[in-house]
Scaffold this active site. Sequence first.
Site, PDB file in Angstrom:
ATOM      1  N   GLY A  53      12.992  -6.528 -11.648  1.00 11.63           N
ATOM      2  CA  GLY A  53      13.745  -5.687 -10.279  1.00 11.63           C
ATOM      3  C   GLY A  53      13.092  -4.216 -10.558  1.00 11.63           C
ATOM      4  CB  CYS A  54      14.692  -1.021  -9.196  1.00  9.80           C
ATOM      5  SG  CYS A  54      14.403   0.697  -9.476  1.00  9.80           S
ATOM      6  CG  PHE A  55       9.988   0.704 -12.268  1.00  5.45           C
ATOM      7  CD1 PHE A  55      10.711   1.867 -11.743  1.00  5.45           C
ATOM      8  CD2 PHE A  55       8.666   0.525 -11.760  1.00  5.45           C
ATOM      9  CE1 PHE A  55       9.806   2.844 -10.706  1.00  5.45           C
ATOM     10  CE2 PHE A  55       8.208   1.233 -10.938  1.00  5.45           C
ATOM     11  CZ  PHE A  55       8.716   2.595 -10.299  1.00  5.45           C
ATOM     12  CD1 TRP A  56      12.894   4.297 -11.579  1.00  3.39           C
ATOM     13  CD2 TRP A  56      14.488   4.560 -10.087  1.00  3.39           C
ATOM     14  NE1 TRP A  56      12.507   4.884 -10.284  1.00  3.39           N
ATOM     15  CE2 TRP A  56      13.645   5.053  -9.467  1.00  3.39           C
ATOM     16  CE3 TRP A  56      15.723   4.240  -9.252  1.00  3.39           C
ATOM     17  CZ2 TRP A  56      13.407   5.431  -8.251  1.00  3.39           C
ATOM     18  CZ3 TRP A  56      15.738   4.588  -8.079  1.00  3.39           C
ATOM     19  CH2 TRP A  56      14.539   5.221  -7.446  1.00  3.39           C
ATOM     20  CD  GLU A  95       9.675  -0.976  -8.230  1.00  4.32           C
ATOM     21  OE1 GLU A  95      10.640  -0.475  -9.151  1.00  4.32           O
ATOM     22  OE2 GLU A  95       9.767  -0.381  -7.190  1.00  4.32           O
TER      23      GLU A  95
END
Length: 152
Positions: A9-12, A53
């Site tokens: 999912g979102c890499f952050w 991502e």
Amino acid sequence: MEKAIFAAGCFWGIEAAFRRLPGVTEAISGYTGGITESPSYEQVCGGQTGHAEAVEVTYDPAKIGYGELVDIFFELHDPTQINRQGPDIGTQYRSGLFPLNDDQAEIARAKKQALIERGRDVATEITPGGPFWPAEDYHQRYFEKRGLAQHG
């Protein structure tokens, strides 16, 4: 030091979580698994690059093993979702392991199979690791830069 690549999912948040692990010396947000060289965030979000991502993790195998990193990867996100994590939808948010050698590939397959045998419907792809393209600077240490690293 060794490297490993994970997409969840979102890499952050994934970057922040891996960065905190003992034995991990670096975690970099970026893109992998697609066809476009040096893609931009906008290109990846456009869905035409094939990239996910991802996070490239550099770790000391004497302190933490690839198998342990894979176990943590499966705990950090929902590997049963296809092309999404929570509200983020698209192929760039798919769940993926991108092994960089035969040993990593064997461990990745065994860990995924173990979850399946326990009744999980695991959608995580396992694709040989190819080029990893670091994301733009503003994506690196995103939560840290905003004073949210402890929540990542």
